[in-house]
Enzyme design. Structure first.
Site, short mmCIF file in Angstrom:
data_model
loop_
_atom_site.label_atom_id
_atom_site.label_comp_id
_atom_site.label_asym_id
_atom_site.label_seq_id
_atom_site.Cartn_x
_atom_site.Cartn_y
_atom_site.Cartn_z
N GLU A 284 0.71 -1.56 -0.34
CA GLU A 284 0.10 -0.07 0.05
C GLU A 284 1.38 1.64 0.00
O GLU A 284 0.46 2.18 -0.62
CB GLU A 284 -0.69 0.00 1.13
CG GLU A 284 -1.69 -0.83 1.42
CD GLU A 284 -2.89 -0.95 -0.12
OE1 GLU A 284 -3.42 0.43 -0.61
OE2 GLU A 284 -2.96 -1.97 -0.17
N TRP A 287 2.08 1.89 -3.23
CA TRP A 287 0.26 2.54 -4.22
C TRP A 287 1.44 4.35 -4.07
O TRP A 287 0.73 4.99 -4.74
CB TRP A 287 -0.94 2.93 -3.56
CG TRP A 287 -1.16 1.38 -4.39
CD1 TRP A 287 -1.25 0.01 -4.20
CD2 TRP A 287 -1.95 1.16 -6.06
NE1 TRP A 287 -1.77 -1.04 -4.49
CE2 TRP A 287 -1.57 -0.31 -6.08
CE3 TRP A 287 -2.04 2.05 -6.86
CZ2 TRP A 287 -3.09 0.09 -7.02
CZ3 TRP A 287 -2.40 1.59 -8.03
CH2 TRP A 287 -2.77 0.65 -8.09
N TRP A 315 -19.00 14.26 -20.20
CA TRP A 315 -19.91 14.79 -18.99
C TRP A 315 -21.58 15.28 -18.90
O TRP A 315 -21.14 16.59 -19.55
CB TRP A 315 -18.77 16.14 -18.43
CG TRP A 315 -17.93 15.03 -17.85
CD1 TRP A 315 -16.14 15.29 -18.15
CD2 TRP A 315 -17.47 13.80 -16.73
NE1 TRP A 315 -15.75 14.20 -17.56
CE2 TRP A 315 -16.17 13.79 -16.89
CE3 TRP A 315 -18.24 13.16 -16.40
CZ2 TRP A 315 -16.18 12.63 -16.14
CZ3 TRP A 315 -18.19 11.77 -15.76
CH2 TRP A 315 -16.26 11.87 -15.18
N ASN A 351 -10.62 3.81 3.31
CA ASN A 351 -10.14 3.86 1.54
C ASN A 351 -11.11 2.81 0.64
O ASN A 351 -11.62 3.51 -0.29
CB ASN A 351 -9.16 3.40 1.90
CG ASN A 351 -8.29 2.65 0.23
OD1 ASN A 351 -7.86 3.15 -0.21
ND2 ASN A 351 -8.52 1.84 -0.23
N TRP A 369 -14.56 13.62 -12.15
CA TRP A 369 -13.98 13.55 -11.51
C TRP A 369 -12.78 15.20 -10.52
O TRP A 369 -12.69 14.80 -9.24
CB TRP A 369 -13.81 12.65 -11.87
CG TRP A 369 -12.01 12.98 -12.75
CD1 TRP A 369 -12.61 12.83 -13.82
CD2 TRP A 369 -10.82 13.33 -12.05
NE1 TRP A 369 -10.90 13.83 -14.48
CE2 TRP A 369 -10.34 14.04 -13.74
CE3 TRP A 369 -10.29 14.13 -10.86
CZ2 TRP A 369 -8.88 14.61 -13.70
CZ3 TRP A 369 -8.67 14.50 -11.60
CH2 TRP A 369 -8.14 14.72 -13.04
N TRP A 392 -8.00 9.42 -7.71
CA TRP A 392 -9.67 10.11 -7.95
C TRP A 392 -9.64 9.61 -9.64
O TRP A 392 -10.25 8.22 -10.29
CB TRP A 392 -9.76 11.86 -8.55
CG TRP A 392 -10.74 12.08 -7.18
CD1 TRP A 392 -9.70 12.04 -6.02
CD2 TRP A 392 -11.93 11.76 -7.00
NE1 TRP A 392 -10.79 11.76 -5.34
CE2 TRP A 392 -11.92 12.19 -5.64
CE3 TRP A 392 -13.17 11.08 -7.73
CZ2 TRP A 392 -13.62 12.06 -5.16
CZ3 TRP A 392 -14.47 11.66 -7.30
CH2 TRP A 392 -14.57 11.32 -5.68
P1 FAD Z 1 -3.61 2.11 5.41
O1 FAD Z 1 -3.78 1.43 4.69
O2 FAD Z 1 -2.64 2.10 6.74
O3 FAD Z 1 -2.25 2.24 4.27
C1 FAD Z 1 -0.93 2.59 5.20
C2 FAD Z 1 -0.29 3.81 3.64
O4 FAD Z 1 0.23 3.43 2.28
C3 FAD Z 1 -1.38 5.00 3.82
O5 FAD Z 1 -1.30 6.15 5.39
C4 FAD Z 1 -1.06 5.73 2.55
O6 FAD Z 1 -0.12 6.40 2.91
C5 FAD Z 1 -0.90 4.29 1.89
N1 FAD Z 1 -1.75 4.20 0.94
C6 FAD Z 1 -2.28 3.39 1.28
N2 FAD Z 1 -3.46 3.45 0.28
C7 FAD Z 1 -3.16 4.05 -1.00
C8 FAD Z 1 -3.86 4.34 -2.43
N3 FAD Z 1 -4.85 3.58 -2.89
N4 FAD Z 1 -3.33 5.43 -2.91
C9 FAD Z 1 -1.82 6.38 -2.21
N5 FAD Z 1 -1.60 5.92 -0.87
C10 FAD Z 1 -1.62 4.97 -0.19
N6 FAD Z 1 -4.38 8.97 0.27
C11 FAD Z 1 -3.53 9.92 0.72
O7 FAD Z 1 -2.72 9.81 1.45
N7 FAD Z 1 -3.99 11.39 0.11
C12 FAD Z 1 -5.26 11.26 -0.30
O8 FAD Z 1 -5.31 12.68 -0.31
C13 FAD Z 1 -6.43 10.57 -0.85
N8 FAD Z 1 -6.68 10.68 -1.62
C14 FAD Z 1 -7.37 9.41 -2.57
C15 FAD Z 1 -9.01 9.98 -2.81
C16 FAD Z 1 -9.65 8.60 -3.53
C17 FAD Z 1 -10.67 8.74 -4.37
C18 FAD Z 1 -9.83 6.64 -2.85
C19 FAD Z 1 -9.51 5.97 -3.35
C20 FAD Z 1 -7.60 7.03 -1.78
C21 FAD Z 1 -7.53 8.07 -1.31
N9 FAD Z 1 -6.17 7.89 -1.25
C22 FAD Z 1 -5.49 9.33 -0.79
C23 FAD Z 1 -5.66 6.23 -0.56
C24 FAD Z 1 -6.27 5.73 0.71
O9 FAD Z 1 -7.46 5.67 0.21
C25 FAD Z 1 -5.65 6.40 1.85
O10 FAD Z 1 -4.29 6.95 1.85
C26 FAD Z 1 -5.68 5.54 2.60
O11 FAD Z 1 -7.04 5.46 3.36
C27 FAD Z 1 -5.05 5.92 4.16
O12 FAD Z 1 -5.91 5.22 5.34
P2 FAD Z 1 -4.59 4.59 6.10
O13 FAD Z 1 -2.88 5.20 6.27
O14 FAD Z 1 -5.25 4.18 7.86
O15 FAD Z 1 -4.03 3.93 5.21
#
Ligand code: FAD
Length: 463
Positions: A284, A287, A315, A351, A369, A392
């Site tokens: 993650e 990502w 759109w 997420n 979006w 997005w």
């Molecule tokens: P955990 O599951 O503990 O993951 C660990 C770390 O991995 C996160 O803290 C984050 O840094 C990274 N990570 C996890 N998933 C993603 C992902 N899909 N993309 C990029 N990094 C990821 N994340 C943001 O940090 N900032 C945003 O502005 C953001 N906007 C989002 C918008 C949309 C539409 C979607 C679908 C996802 C977005 N995310 C964003 C990704 C993700 O939802 C969050 O990083 C995550 O929910 C944070 O929770 P956590 O720290 O407990 O994640």
């Protein structure tokens, strides 16, 4: 003319920490007095100002950083203005010999940084930048034919077969404070909401700052990592790390997360579950790396489709009432409403639910979006210049390695699958199932068909 007692300047930006901060460590190691500065820059062209929830976070994070620096013997100087001017003034005032910072990856930021580096060098100041926000610098991860990756799985494989990320640096033992200079207080930046103060839910939900970041990581690694793979998609369970806003502001580095997670693998009865959870968790983080590497290649990602054929997406005219219902969590679709209310109250959203609400906005309400991205930008505490637009576009289908457009999440099936007992929905939508809960504002089947018809236009355009 700089002398032996001329200070070293550390310019803090997205790295609000003292541990594993290469710029700060280099300044400490120079043996010179250290001037630590944060520049609140709303003037440099092209730099996207943080949204409301992120500004709230920044306010508290700057206070926490100031306290950490004071413990080490230094101060945090806060100034406001175009960074180029502010740093030039500071070099002049202090007669600094050295200037250090950790890199940023947006184009506007890189342009500012390059200009400042050249100007500093021209006046005889040694300016040095470091990699500290990413595990792998964007220019180091390339395909066999020397192009950037556009698909995540081979990207992450290439990262994992690259030299391992460096070990985190300790915080300096102490810093020799540079001259006392006039600056602003954090309050004077006006980052907090006042009329009205809508940040009550953020205060209940979060503690910004480096120590809190470290505590979240430790708690996750001791309690949740073993079940992460299994539970991370269930919004009713607190199964994830909640590190994203801390990473956004650099209160913790990905290197610290990487090495602490690797060290958590070990023996014992749950060793294999922990190992599996750790691998999934680090992917993650992968990502996040991929989002930043994509931003590096596509600097206009927040406003322009990565795949330009989506520019022809038909759109329909924006229906402001539908956008408002989505923003306020009044769509009549329980999982969507729960997510949007969680976001408004706490500044975050699970997420899985982010994916569902984004799919609903773009594919059931047929709203561009960019409207959703901007709302998230304003309301998320982790709103991130790379991860937000990247995700997005991923959901909308226009992004790097995106979900195919025709994959339209059915938010009712998603709820049945990921919130089967309704724990999450009931927490945020207590009136669900009663007469006061609204009917759905759109028919999911009909709107899905309309979305697929609109997508056909893009597909035909692509030939
Ligand atoms: P955990 O599951 O503990 O993951 C660990 C770390 O991995 C996160 O803290 C984050 O840094 C990274 N990570 C996890 N998933 C993603 C992902 N899909 N993309 C990029 N990094 C990821 N994340 C943001 O940090 N900032 C945003 O502005 C953001 N906007 C989002 C918008 C949309 C539409 C979607 C679908 C996802 C977005 N995310 C964003 C990704 C993700 O939802 C969050 O990083 C995550 O929910 C944070 O929770 P956590 O720290 O407990 O994640």
């Amino acid at each position: 003319m700089a002398t032996d007692s001329s200070p070293a300047i550390v310019w803090f930006r997205d790295d609000l920490r003292v541990t594993d901060n290469p710029a700060l460590s280099a300044a400490a190691g120079s043996g010179r007095p250290v001037v630590c500065v944060y520049v609140w820059d709303e003037e440099s062209p092209g730099i996207r100002p943080p949204g409301g929830a992120a500004r709230w976070w920044l306010h508290h994070s700057l206070i926490a950083l100031g306290e950490e620096l004071e413990r080490l013997g230094a101060r945090l100087l806060i100034r406001r203005g175009a960074a180029e001017q502010v740093i030039a003034d500071l070099l002049g005032e202090t007669d600094a010999a050295l200037l250090f910072w950790n890199r940023r990856y947006g184009l506007a930021e890189r342009t500012v940084d390059e200009t400042i580096k050249s100007a500093a060098r021209a006046r005889g100041v040694e300016a040095t930048s470091f990699g500290a926000a990413l595990l792998f610098e964007p220019w180091t991860i390339r395909t066999g034919s020397d192009t950037p990756f556009s698909v995540y799985t081979p990207f992450w494989r290439a990262c994992l077969s690259s030299p391992a990320p460096r070990k985190p640096l300790d915080a300096p033992n102490e810093l020799a404070a540079g001259p006392r200079l006039s600056g602003l207080s954090v309050d004077e930046l006006g980052l907090l909401p006042t009329h009205p103060d809508w940040a009550g839910g953020l205060r209940e939900s979060w503690t910004p700052g480096e120590q809190s970041a470290r505590a979240s990581l430790d708690a996750f690694l001791s309690d949740e990592v073993a079940d992460y793979k299994q539970n991370r998609d269930t919004p009713g369970i607190a199964a994830t790390s909640r590190l994203s806003p801390h990473l956004r502001w650099g209160e913790i580095s990905p290197h610290q997360v990487w090495h602490a997670t690797s060290a958590a693998r070990g023996a014992g009865s749950r060793a294999s579950a922990i190992a599996e959870g750790a691998t999934t968790f680090l992917s993650e983080l992968g990502w996040r790396e991929f989002a930043y590497h994509t931003l590096f290649q596509h600097p206009q990602m927040a406003t322009q489709n990565i795949h330009p054929e989506y520019d022809g997406f038909p759109w329909p005219r924006l229906h402001p009432a539908a956008l408002r219902a989505w923003q306020e969590g009044r769509t009549g679709i329980p999982l969507v409403d729960a997510g949007m209310r969680e976001l408004w109250h706490t500044g975050t959203m699970h997420n899985r639910v982010r994916m569902v609400v984004a799919s609903f906005l773009t594919k059931n309400l047929l709203i561009d979006w960019r409207h959703g991205e901007q709302w998230f930008w304003d309301t998320l505490v982790d709103s991130d210049p790379a991860s937000n637009p990247f995700n997005w576009q991923w959901v909308a289908g226009s992004g790097a390695d995106a979900a195919p457009y025709f994959r339209v999440f059915n938010p009712e099936l998603q709820r049945e699958k990921f919130d089967p007992h309704g724990d999450y929905v009931r927490r945020w939508v207590p009136e669900w199932g009663t007469d006061s809960y609204p009917e759905p504002i759109v028919d999911l089947g009909e709107t899905r068909r309309a979305a697929l018809a609109a997508y056909d236009v893009v597909r035909r355009g692509r030939g």
